[in-house]
Scaffold this active site. Structure first.
Site, PDB file in Angstrom:
ATOM      1  N   ASP A  11       0.853  -1.213   0.000  1.00  0.00           N
ATOM      2  CA  ASP A  11       0.000   0.000   0.000  1.00  0.00           C
ATOM      3  C   ASP A  11       0.880   1.250   0.000  1.00  0.00           C
ATOM      4  OD1 ASP A  11       0.932  -0.450   2.627  1.00  0.00           O
ATOM      5  OD2 ASP A  11      -0.839   0.455   3.551  1.00  0.00           O
ATOM      6  N   ASP A  16       6.713   1.151   1.852  1.00  0.00           N
ATOM      7  CA  ASP A  16       6.325   0.181   0.819  1.00  0.00           C
ATOM      8  C   ASP A  16       7.099   0.446  -0.471  1.00  0.00           C
ATOM      9  OD1 ASP A  16       3.474  -1.076   1.838  1.00  0.00           O
ATOM     10  OD2 ASP A  16       3.720   0.997   2.439  1.00  0.00           O
ATOM     11  N   ASN A  40      -2.339   2.871   3.507  1.00  0.00           N
ATOM     12  CA  ASN A  40      -1.773   4.205   3.736  1.00  0.00           C
ATOM     13  C   ASN A  40      -2.564   5.277   3.000  1.00  0.00           C
ATOM     14  OD1 ASN A  40       0.311   3.362   5.429  1.00  0.00           O
ATOM     15  ND2 ASN A  40       1.569   2.758   3.684  1.00  0.00           N
ATOM     16  N   THR A 124       2.854  -6.074   2.853  1.00  0.00           N
ATOM     17  CA  THR A 124       3.338  -4.915   3.621  1.00  0.00           C
ATOM     18  C   THR A 124       2.220  -3.888   3.827  1.00  0.00           C
ATOM     19  OG1 THR A 124       4.162  -3.802   1.640  1.00  0.00           O
ATOM     20  CG2 THR A 124       5.718  -5.232   2.803  1.00  0.00           C
ATOM     21  N   PHE A 165      -0.720  -0.535  12.712  1.00  0.00           N
ATOM     22  CA  PHE A 165      -1.589  -0.033  11.634  1.00  0.00           C
ATOM     23  C   PHE A 165      -2.134  -1.126  10.688  1.00  0.00           C
ATOM     24  CE2 PHE A 165      -2.087   1.618   7.308  1.00  0.00           C
ATOM     25  CZ  PHE A 165      -3.040   2.591   7.507  1.00  0.00           C
ATOM     26  N   ASN A 166      -1.249  -1.947  10.114  1.00  0.00           N
ATOM     27  CA  ASN A 166      -1.712  -2.905   9.087  1.00  0.00           C
ATOM     28  C   ASN A 166      -2.724  -3.903   9.655  1.00  0.00           C
ATOM     29  OD1 ASN A 166      -0.134  -1.785   7.089  1.00  0.00           O
ATOM     30  ND2 ASN A 166       1.569  -3.224   7.373  1.00  0.00           N
ATOM     31  N   HIS A 239       9.783   0.308   8.063  1.00  0.00           N
ATOM     32  CA  HIS A 239       9.164  -0.995   8.361  1.00  0.00           C
ATOM     33  C   HIS A 239       9.236  -2.028   7.226  1.00  0.00           C
ATOM     34  CE1 HIS A 239       7.077   1.033  11.718  1.00  0.00           C
ATOM     35  NE2 HIS A 239       6.774   1.990  10.866  1.00  0.00           N
ATOM     36  N   ASP A 240       8.590  -1.683   6.109  1.00  0.00           N
ATOM     37  CA  ASP A 240       8.237  -2.725   5.127  1.00  0.00           C
ATOM     38  C   ASP A 240       9.407  -3.471   4.488  1.00  0.00           C
ATOM     39  OD1 ASP A 240       5.590  -2.233   5.669  1.00  0.00           O
ATOM     40  OD2 ASP A 240       5.311  -0.858   3.995  1.00  0.00           O
TER      41      ASP A 240
HETATM   42  C1  BDR Z   1       2.972  -0.096   8.602  1.00  0.00           C
HETATM   43  O1  BDR Z   1       1.925   0.853   8.417  1.00  0.00           O
HETATM   44  C2  BDR Z   1       2.203   1.701   7.334  1.00  0.00           C
HETATM   45  O2  BDR Z   1       2.153   3.026   7.730  1.00  0.00           O
HETATM   46  C3  BDR Z   1       3.572   1.334   6.824  1.00  0.00           C
HETATM   47  O3  BDR Z   1       3.598   1.359   5.403  1.00  0.00           O
HETATM   48  C4  BDR Z   1       3.835  -0.043   7.369  1.00  0.00           C
HETATM   49  O4  BDR Z   1       3.412  -1.045   6.469  1.00  0.00           O
HETATM   50  C5  BDR Z   1       3.702   0.230   9.895  1.00  0.00           C
HETATM   51  O5  BDR Z   1       2.858   0.114  10.979  1.00  0.00           O
HETATM   52 CA    CA Z   2       2.843  -0.550   4.196  1.00  0.00          CA
END
Ligand code: BDR
Ligand code: CA
Length: 309
Positions: A11, A16, A40, A124, A165-166, A239-240
């Site tokens: 996303d 990402d 996102n 991701t 978040f994800n 993160h991703d």
């Molecule tokens: C995740 O949430 C999104 O903001 C980032 O792309 C990542 O996948 C981190 O919590």
């Molecule tokens: Ca992401």
């Protein structure tokens, strides 16, 4: 060794975008396709961003758009972190890569069917497309080697105090994945918060002095600003790409095989991953959880991929 066939569901999103580059450019991986999921940003924003990044970095694989809402029909943008476009901070090229006519779930099924080897799915973003795929194509499950997802946490969250978040965006989808019985690796905040974009990383990008590195610097500066504003983290976590890096070199992270469940009904904790590190619930281990990052190996892979574009 043969390259590992992978599909990236994402996303984009700042991190990402870099996950796409790592997935496409490391020779240990064979990127079969990219699919998008709302997260996102809304689905058309993140799909456009994926096509723009693919154009910028010469990533020539099929790209298909997927779910615009969670399994229960919810959606909320993450403008506070990724900006209005979901990828603010730099001017990106107009996309030259065509969008597949297939839905993401159908492209995933097609690519897996056509692959002579089993395929690893990397997610991701929210797990909506992956969960829909598992439900709609159960017959293809034996051809999935593993699902590696960026999401969750063994401690605190980032979208809510306890939910990452994800997973928070689509907890029901995460539940489908966690209960799938497939080999799973969770790459959550525990490990991605060790992949910080520190000033030495900006220096390395600066030294590359390419069109791509300049754009990446712009994107990461924006990401650093929002992370500082929202989380008081001036060095933002990338993160991703960690979820991609661990498939290139398993020693990039240290993992533990434990039971992970997702909170679906908590009043304040919906979307939290409950990671039973000490087997207090006595439930069976269903997920490999990444807990420790070899930071220098990770950044070496990421920077090499950017240089190779
Ligand atoms: C995740 O949430 C999104 O903001 C980032 O792309 C990542 O996948 C981190 O919590
Ligand atoms: Ca992401």
């Amino acid at each position: 060794m043969d390259a590992l066939p992978i599909i990236l569901d994402c996303d984009p999103g700042h991190d990402d975008a870099l996950a796409m580059i790592l997935a496409a450019k490391n020779p240990a991986l064979k990127l079969l396709g990219i699919t998008t999921v709302s997260g996102n940003g809304g689905i058309s924003k993140v799909t456009l961003n994926a096509r723009r990044i693919a154009t910028l970095a010469n990533i020539d694989v099929p790209i298909a758009e997927g779910a615009g809402k969670s399994i229960l029909g919810a959606f909320e943008e993450a403008n506070d972190i990724h900006g209005e476009s979901a990828l603010d901070g730099a001017e990106l090229p107009e996309p030259k890569i065509e969008l597949s006519l297939l839905h993401a779930v159908d492209l995933i099924a097609k690519l897996i069917r056509e692959s002579d080897k089993s395929v690893t799915l990397i997610a991701t973003g929210p797990l909506t497309n992956i969960a829909l795929f598992l439900k709609m194509h159960p017959g293809l499950k034996p051809k999935i080697s593993e699902i590696v997802f960026m999401g969750g946490s063994a401690s605190r969250g980032n979208r809510t105090p306890y939910a990452e978040f994800n997973i928070w965006m689509d907890p029901e989808a995460a539940e489908v994945v966690l209960q799938s019985g497939l080999p799973l690796t969770m790459c959550g905040l525990d490990v991605t918060h060790q992949a910080l974009v520190t000033p030495d990383i900006f220096n390395e990008l600066d030294k590359m002095n390419s069109k791509l590195s300049k754009i990446i610097i712009g994107l990461l500066k924006f990401f650093a600003k929002t992370y500082d504003e929202v989380f008081e983290m001036p060095d933002p976590p990338l993160h991703d790409p960690v979820a991609v890096a661990l498939l290139i070199d398993r020693t990039v992270v240290k993992t533990r095989m434990v039971n992970v469940e997702v909170e679906l009904s908590g009043t304040l904790t919906r979307g939290a991953t409950v990671v039973d590190l000490h087997n207090r619930l006595g439930r069976s281990a269903n997920c490999n959880v990444a807990l420790e990052l070899d930071r220098s190996k990770f950044w070496n892979l990421m920077l090499t991929a950017i240089r190779s574009c």
